[in-house]
Motif scaffolding. Sequence first.
Motif, PDB file in Angstrom:
ATOM      1  N   UNK A  15       0.872  -1.165   0.000  1.00 14.03           N
ATOM      2  CA  UNK A  15       0.000   0.000   0.000  1.00 14.03           C
ATOM      3  C   UNK A  15       0.914   1.221   0.000  1.00 14.03           C
ATOM      4  N   UNK A  16       1.004   1.940  -1.109  1.00  8.97           N
ATOM      5  CA  UNK A  16       1.966   3.049  -1.221  1.00  8.97           C
ATOM      6  C   UNK A  16       1.702   4.193  -0.256  1.00  8.97           C
ATOM      7  N   UNK A  17       0.494   4.278   0.307  1.00 12.84           N
ATOM      8  CA  UNK A  17       0.177   5.355   1.243  1.00 12.84           C
ATOM      9  C   UNK A  17       0.600   5.048   2.673  1.00 12.84           C
ATOM     10  N   UNK A  18       0.942   3.789   2.939  1.00 12.84           N
ATOM     11  CA  UNK A  18       1.267   3.347   4.300  1.00 12.84           C
ATOM     12  C   UNK A  18       2.779   3.259   4.464  1.00 12.84           C
ATOM     13  N   UNK A  19       3.328   4.047   5.393  1.00 19.92           N
ATOM     14  CA  UNK A  19       4.769   3.998   5.653  1.00 19.92           C
ATOM     15  C   UNK A  19       5.103   2.902   6.658  1.00 19.92           C
ATOM     16  N   UNK A  20       4.154   2.595   7.563  1.00 16.68           N
ATOM     17  CA  UNK A  20       4.379   1.577   8.588  1.00 16.68           C
ATOM     18  C   UNK A  20       3.114   0.756   8.779  1.00 16.68           C
ATOM     19  N   UNK A  21       3.267  -0.555   8.741  1.00 14.79           N
ATOM     20  CA  UNK A  21       2.142  -1.468   8.965  1.00 14.79           C
ATOM     21  C   UNK A  21       2.526  -2.476  10.036  1.00 14.79           C
ATOM     22  N   UNK A  22       1.754  -2.504  11.117  1.00 20.80           N
ATOM     23  CA  UNK A  22       1.940  -3.498  12.177  1.00 20.80           C
ATOM     24  C   UNK A  22       0.801  -4.504  12.069  1.00 20.80           C
ATOM     25  N   UNK A  23       1.154  -5.769  12.091  1.00 23.60           N
ATOM     26  CA  UNK A  23       0.164  -6.824  11.833  1.00 23.60           C
ATOM     27  C   UNK A  23       0.115  -7.835  12.971  1.00 23.60           C
ATOM     28  N   UNK A  24      -1.004  -7.836  13.713  1.00 23.65           N
ATOM     29  CA  UNK A  24      -1.278  -8.811  14.775  1.00 23.65           C
ATOM     30  C   UNK A  24      -0.121  -8.920  15.766  1.00 23.65           C
ATOM     31  N   UNK A  25       0.249  -7.758  16.331  1.00 28.81           N
ATOM     32  CA  UNK A  25       1.360  -7.696  17.275  1.00 28.81           C
ATOM     33  C   UNK A  25       0.895  -8.129  18.662  1.00 28.81           C
ATOM     34  N   UNK A  26       1.612  -9.075  19.251  1.00 26.95           N
ATOM     35  CA  UNK A  26       1.422  -9.473  20.647  1.00 26.95           C
ATOM     36  C   UNK A  26       2.669  -9.090  21.434  1.00 26.95           C
ATOM     37  N   UNK A  27       2.470  -8.711  22.695  1.00 23.90           N
ATOM     38  CA  UNK A  27       3.585  -8.556  23.620  1.00 23.90           C
ATOM     39  C   UNK A  27       3.178  -9.153  24.962  1.00 23.90           C
ATOM     40  N   UNK A  28       3.923 -10.187  25.368  1.00 22.95           N
ATOM     41  CA  UNK A  28       3.606 -10.906  26.593  1.00 22.95           C
ATOM     42  C   UNK A  28       4.754 -10.745  27.583  1.00 22.95           C
ATOM     43  N   UNK A  29       4.413 -10.212  28.760  1.00 23.29           N
ATOM     44  CA  UNK A  29       5.325 -10.189  29.894  1.00 23.29           C
ATOM     45  C   UNK A  29       4.866 -11.275  30.866  1.00 23.29           C
ATOM     46  N   UNK A  30       5.708 -11.668  31.791  1.00 23.48           N
ATOM     47  CA  UNK A  30       5.276 -12.694  32.766  1.00 23.48           C
ATOM     48  C   UNK A  30       3.978 -12.287  33.469  1.00 23.48           C
ATOM     49  N   UNK A  31       2.933 -13.034  33.225  1.00 23.64           N
ATOM     50  CA  UNK A  31       1.645 -12.787  33.869  1.00 23.64           C
ATOM     51  C   UNK A  31       0.794 -11.708  33.232  1.00 23.64           C
ATOM     52  N   UNK A  32       1.290 -11.076  32.152  1.00 19.37           N
ATOM     53  CA  UNK A  32       0.559  -9.963  31.542  1.00 19.37           C
ATOM     54  C   UNK A  32       0.657 -10.019  30.019  1.00 19.37           C
ATOM     55  N   UNK A  33      -0.467  -9.813  29.353  1.00 20.93           N
ATOM     56  CA  UNK A  33      -0.467  -9.641  27.905  1.00 20.93           C
ATOM     57  C   UNK A  33      -0.662  -8.162  27.626  1.00 20.93           C
ATOM     58  N   UNK A  34       0.446  -7.475  27.303  1.00 22.34           N
ATOM     59  CA  UNK A  34       0.417  -6.022  27.152  1.00 22.34           C
ATOM     60  C   UNK A  34      -0.141  -5.592  25.808  1.00 22.34           C
ATOM     61  N   UNK A  35       0.000  -6.436  24.779  1.00 24.15           N
ATOM     62  CA  UNK A  35      -0.601  -6.189  23.467  1.00 24.15           C
ATOM     63  C   UNK A  35      -1.249  -7.472  22.985  1.00 24.15           C
ATOM     64  N   UNK A  36      -2.450  -7.351  22.445  1.00 25.45           N
ATOM     65  CA  UNK A  36      -3.222  -8.528  22.055  1.00 25.45           C
ATOM     66  C   UNK A  36      -3.697  -8.370  20.609  1.00 25.45           C
ATOM     67  N   UNK A  37      -2.930  -8.974  19.681  1.00 27.85           N
ATOM     68  CA  UNK A  37      -3.319  -9.005  18.261  1.00 27.85           C
ATOM     69  C   UNK A  37      -3.574  -7.599  17.713  1.00 27.85           C
ATOM     70  N   UNK A  38      -2.633  -6.696  17.950  1.00 26.86           N
ATOM     71  CA  UNK A  38      -2.791  -5.302  17.544  1.00 26.86           C
ATOM     72  C   UNK A  38      -2.281  -5.099  16.123  1.00 26.86           C
ATOM     73  N   UNK A  39      -3.119  -4.541  15.274  1.00 21.91           N
ATOM     74  CA  UNK A  39      -2.721  -4.111  13.934  1.00 21.91           C
ATOM     75  C   UNK A  39      -2.882  -2.597  13.843  1.00 21.91           C
ATOM     76  N   UNK A  40      -1.991  -1.978  13.067  1.00 16.37           N
ATOM     77  CA  UNK A  40      -1.943  -0.510  13.042  1.00 16.37           C
ATOM     78  C   UNK A  40      -1.254  -0.056  11.772  1.00 16.37           C
ATOM     79  N   UNK A  41      -1.820   0.969  11.112  1.00 14.12           N
ATOM     80  CA  UNK A  41      -1.216   1.552   9.920  1.00 14.12           C
ATOM     81  C   UNK A  41      -0.918   3.035  10.158  1.00 14.12           C
ATOM     82  N   UNK A  42       0.271   3.446   9.742  1.00 11.67           N
ATOM     83  CA  UNK A  42       0.644   4.865   9.779  1.00 11.67           C
ATOM     84  C   UNK A  42       0.801   5.343   8.344  1.00 11.67           C
ATOM     85  N   UNK A  43       0.071   6.401   7.997  1.00 15.29           N
ATOM     86  CA  UNK A  43       0.107   6.931   6.637  1.00 15.29           C
ATOM     87  C   UNK A  43       1.247   7.922   6.463  1.00 15.29           C
ATOM     88  N   UNK A  44       1.766   7.998   5.258  1.00 16.38           N
ATOM     89  CA  UNK A  44       2.875   8.906   4.958  1.00 16.38           C
ATOM     90  C   UNK A  44       2.440  10.355   5.106  1.00 16.38           C
TER      91      UNK A  44
END
Length: 227
Positions: A4-33
């Motif tokens: 997608x030429x308009x998108x400079x950054x695309x995050x797809x289904x990002x998870x971040x798990x710390x011990x005992x905590x899910x800080x990000x749960x299947x996060x997708x995000x687009x940043x436009x130019x």
Amino acid sequence: MFDDPNVVLHCEKIDKIYPGTKALDQVSFDLLKGKVNVLIGENGAGKSTLMKMIAGIEQPSAGKMYMDGQEVYFKDTNAARAKGIGIIHQELSLFPNMTVYQNIFMGHEIKKNHMIQWKAMNEEANKLLKQLNADFDSTAEMGTLSVAQQQMVEIAKALSTNAKIVILDEPTASLTKRESEELYRIVDQLKEKGVSIIFISHRFEDMYRLASRVTVFRDSQYIGTYD
């Protein structure tokens, strides 16, 4: 590959798990130019955690990131910086007993024949400060500057690495209304130059004044993005 030429950054289904905590749960995000995307949500919603993934401060537990259509993985902040990503934290990471230009080029000094070029760094720093309409010189000592002026140095530092994406984490939290207006002017200026901005905030004033798009986070999840 993400096409997608308009998108400079695309995050797809990002998870971040710390011990005992899910800080990000299947996060997708687009940043436009060349746009300002304001991120809002309560403390602990996952905004800053995602920004740490993008800036290489931490790594995702799962998911993928793409820049200009190509998959990227940042093992550290140097790798993210090399791709044109700069982050400005709420707690500014500057050295108060050093000059402005020394802070701007800290970690990526201008060198020739393995010798640091102090004069060249001073000149380049002043050029960056002039672009931002700064009212101080690059030889000023950091500890003498206001919080707003120190933020300007952080922005100049990001621009000195030719940043394509600048992340601002709660930048107006400790600014007066007048100082916030000056920051808004700088962000507008960066947008006009084609820089893409991620602006984390709790303040509706920031959103109404700056946002091309608004992204909402809640309970470690992406809720939606709105024009």
